[in-house]
Motif scaffolding. Structure first.
Motif, mmCIF file in Angstrom:
data_model
loop_
_atom_site.group_PDB
_atom_site.id
_atom_site.type_symbol
_atom_site.label_atom_id
_atom_site.label_comp_id
_atom_site.label_asym_id
_atom_site.label_seq_id
_atom_site.Cartn_x
_atom_site.Cartn_y
_atom_site.Cartn_z
ATOM 1 N N PRO A 288 -1.375 -0.293 -6.426
ATOM 2 C CA PRO A 288 -0.248 -1.087 -6.927
ATOM 3 C C PRO A 288 -0.571 -1.783 -8.243
ATOM 4 C CG PRO A 288 -0.548 -1.455 -4.572
ATOM 5 C CD PRO A 288 -1.718 -0.637 -5.039
ATOM 6 N N SER A 289 -1.840 -2.162 -8.451
ATOM 7 C CA SER A 289 -2.181 -2.935 -9.657
ATOM 8 C C SER A 289 -1.995 -2.108 -10.926
ATOM 9 C CB SER A 289 -3.619 -3.464 -9.571
ATOM 10 O OG SER A 289 -4.545 -2.410 -9.797
ATOM 11 N N THR A 290 -2.055 -0.777 -10.807
ATOM 12 C CA THR A 290 -1.784 0.076 -11.971
ATOM 13 C C THR A 290 -0.497 0.873 -11.773
ATOM 14 O OG1 THR A 290 -3.097 1.898 -11.067
ATOM 15 C CG2 THR A 290 -4.246 0.326 -12.480
ATOM 16 N N GLN A 291 0.312 0.451 -10.796
ATOM 17 C CA GLN A 291 1.577 1.152 -10.478
ATOM 18 C C GLN A 291 1.345 2.639 -10.187
ATOM 19 O OE1 GLN A 291 3.333 -0.857 -14.166
ATOM 20 N NE2 GLN A 291 5.150 -0.297 -12.973
ATOM 21 N N LEU A 292 0.269 2.939 -9.474
ATOM 22 C CA LEU A 292 -0.023 4.319 -9.072
ATOM 23 C C LEU A 292 0.480 4.545 -7.655
ATOM 24 C CD1 LEU A 292 -1.458 7.072 -9.649
ATOM 25 C CD2 LEU A 292 -3.481 6.072 -8.518
ATOM 26 N N TYR A 293 1.425 5.461 -7.539
ATOM 27 C CA TYR A 293 1.988 5.834 -6.227
ATOM 28 C C TYR A 293 2.634 7.196 -6.380
ATOM 29 C CZ TYR A 293 5.412 3.079 -8.896
ATOM 30 O OH TYR A 293 6.169 2.540 -9.901
ATOM 31 N N PRO A 294 2.826 7.917 -5.275
ATOM 32 C CA PRO A 294 3.434 9.248 -5.384
ATOM 33 C C PRO A 294 4.884 9.165 -5.871
ATOM 34 C CG PRO A 294 2.284 8.992 -3.293
ATOM 35 C CD PRO A 294 2.376 7.621 -3.903
ATOM 36 N N GLN A 295 5.227 10.090 -6.767
ATOM 37 C CA GLN A 295 6.598 10.234 -7.268
ATOM 38 C C GLN A 295 7.019 11.697 -7.091
ATOM 39 O OE1 GLN A 295 7.025 8.846 -11.349
ATOM 40 N NE2 GLN A 295 5.406 7.325 -11.087
ATOM 41 N N ARG A 309 1.030 3.712 -1.171
ATOM 42 C CA ARG A 309 1.724 2.548 -0.588
ATOM 43 C C ARG A 309 1.262 2.312 0.852
ATOM 44 N NH1 ARG A 309 6.249 0.304 -2.113
ATOM 45 N NH2 ARG A 309 4.971 -1.362 -1.279
ATOM 46 N N ARG A 311 -0.177 0.374 3.681
ATOM 47 C CA ARG A 311 -0.330 -1.069 3.901
ATOM 48 C C ARG A 311 0.042 -1.410 5.333
ATOM 49 N NH1 ARG A 311 4.423 0.616 2.114
ATOM 50 N NH2 ARG A 311 6.247 -0.674 2.338
ATOM 51 N N TRP A 323 3.804 6.073 2.092
ATOM 52 C CA TRP A 323 4.798 6.814 1.341
ATOM 53 C C TRP A 323 4.179 8.158 0.950
ATOM 54 C CZ3 TRP A 323 9.632 7.434 -0.110
ATOM 55 C CH2 TRP A 323 9.961 8.030 -1.327
#
Lengths: 350, 350
Positions: A288-295, A309, A311, A323
């Motif tokens: 989350p700190s680098t806005q890295l998540y699956p898209q 994500r 948690r 996610w």
């Protein structure tokens, strides 16, 4: 070294085309590749390893000299033709739901239950796209911590409904952008039901037709396929699964919000992240700190399944949210099919 | 009859424009309507009841003769200006998260907790859009059957991030349709964070910035606002809530897949459907046999909240899935604000 005659049934579809592309890079020794489709698509020319191949109409005799059939035509085509192919000695991997729940048909995600392949009787079923990416991520967790319960909400791309659904979304988007009147939808939410609705700029909580209990057939598949793949029993009571499946205006890439409860209450998010980081076929994108998540856009075109994500539920011990995103045409269909084919060859089950 | 001087702060925004439109039809007797915005938007002309009204720059003294402020400028604007308005005798209804968690600020969905309005000290907070539509549907269920647990996954429209986010999606869609290179995104997932990603054809599991625990602030809001609105305590332990919030390429209309567990194990889907059918502000659209269910496109432009796909978890007693859609700019923002204003007037709390 044995070289195999391979047939791709449904060669001109969104999944068929990707199977052909993946077969260009496969380790399976191919003697001859036969491309099959309906009479309507016969005559189309497709390219395989730089050579033009003409698509032929699929008939029972198409399979006379074929060792392996990779099928992604419709369910009715599979029901009609695959038993004919098996009669003629072929082993078939089927992408439709036609045979998935038959007792003697293995339903396989290779990273999860490749061992089930050895019980095949000619037909192996490829699971539903939305199920594959979920079980791939849940199985390492189940093995390590035990899994009691899954509550999933899906965000499914239109390509899951085929090439014509992609075209429908594109035409609707063009009408929106050009501010002209919308074309009449004829495919989505599903060609198999009566009413059709615009998907561009919309959300449709229907994938496939509805069952009598109010669940869509897609939701039914996520519940029962998950149990069959992970526990070998489509009704296994020890794992509770419920699902809500929604179509979104995205071309490629299914998203899934997955809530799950494990048996081992000491499990932490960090444990689960580490576990999935070391699991085959999975890429953890979770910072989350680098806005890295699956898209969807970053997963499209990739064979891996992406998860992030991760948690804990802040109020229920042993429960987590995550996610998951994967290319529904690759890991959700074509790539999983080719992986099964490769396993059949390396395990000498063909 | 008292007639009120009303000010709309943030008049030129997506929500502000809708507030003005709704005030044309309100039962509140209006003496004078003042439209306020930032210096940048001052001078813009908007129409109210057929008359052109020039937008003025909002300053503390703008509120000197105002009885009621309907505010949907940003959180920082609210923090700076609303206390000034209160000092000058105005009652303010604020659409931002600036004051929502303050003890003496009622957080109100009129159908759910209008009674909380009488404890106001000048500022009333309008809840987060995704929270409003969910609590509206959950409150009748909680009152009748008791509510233990909520697990929600959202499908949120870009208009929740303002007019500029709508423009961003439109520009990206145009680039897709015209097959030209994508403009550089500058707004979504949130203007408040560093990286910006394309939303057209994509799914972004980030709304607002992330908290230290890995939840986004939007998810935090859904958890704590739900508890404050329904139970009067933002940390109420008797109702467990967890949320995953995702942005989807839709202009207007938030979807929500809501899983919930009730206390009364005798509750059925039919009971819940009947209950919601009789609840204010809710339209039940729930008939799988005719493919009737809430959609973003059919909810857009409507004041009501739409609910359907109500069905029991087939393996867990007392647990249900449902699908909720509302126009996030109307019930999620402008309409809920105007409803609060109307209640303040009829209950003589202004």
């Amino acid at each position: 070294m044995t070289k195999y005659n391979i047939a791709v049934l449904g060669a001109t579809g969104a999944v068929g085309r990707r199977i052909i592309k993946l077969l260009e890079e496969t380790s399976i020794p191919i003697n001859h590749l036969k491309l099959l489709a309906s009479a309507r698509s016969a005559g189309t020319t497709l390219t395989f390893k730089g050579q033009e191949v003409t698509v032929e109409e699929a008939t029972p005799d198409s399979f006379a000299d074929v060792a392996l059939v990779l099928s992604s035509a419709g369910g009715n085509v599979s029901k009609r033709l695959l038993p004919e192919a098996v009669k003629r000695g072929a082993v078939c991997i089927d992408n439709t739901s036609a045979f998935r729940m038959e007792e003697d048909v293995p339903l396989v995600v290779p990273e999860v239950n490749a061992a089930a392949l050895k019980e095949h009787h000619g037909i192996i079923a490829n699971p539903n796209c939305s199920t594959i990416q979920m079980v791939l991520c849940l199985e390492p967790i189940r093995r390590q911590f035990g899994l009691n319960r899954v509550i999933v909400s899906t965000y499914q791309a239109v390509s899951g409904a085929g090439q014509s659904a992609i075209k429908e979304l594109q035409a609707e988007n063009a009408a929106l952008v050009n501010a002209v009147s919308q074309p009449t939808p004829t495919i989505l939410p599903t060609a198999a039901d009566r009413n059709h609705y615009q998907i561009a700029g919309n959300l449709l909580p229907q994938i496939d037709v509805f069952e009598a209990d109010g669940y869509s057939h897609e939701e039914w598949k996520m519940i029962h396929e998950t149990k069959k793949i992970m526990l070998g029993d489509m009704d296994a009571p020890e794992l509770k699964v419920t699902a809500t499946c929604v179509r979104v205006p995205v071309e490629i890439g299914h998203g899934e919000s997955v809530y799950f409860e494990v048996a081992d209450q000491t499990a932490t998010s960090a444990d689960i992240r580490a576990l999935l980081n070391n699991a085959p076929g999975i890429v953890v994108e979770d910072d989350p700190s680098t806005q890295l998540y699956p898209q969807a856009l970053t997963a499209a075109g990739r064979k891996e399944t992406f998860v992030g994500r991760i948690r804990p539920d802040l109020e229920t011990h042993g429960a987590f949210n995550m996610w998951i995103v994967a290319d529904n045409l690759l890991k959700g269909a074509a790539w999983n099919t080719v992986q099964i084919a490769e396993k059949l060859v390396t395990q000498e089950l063909i």
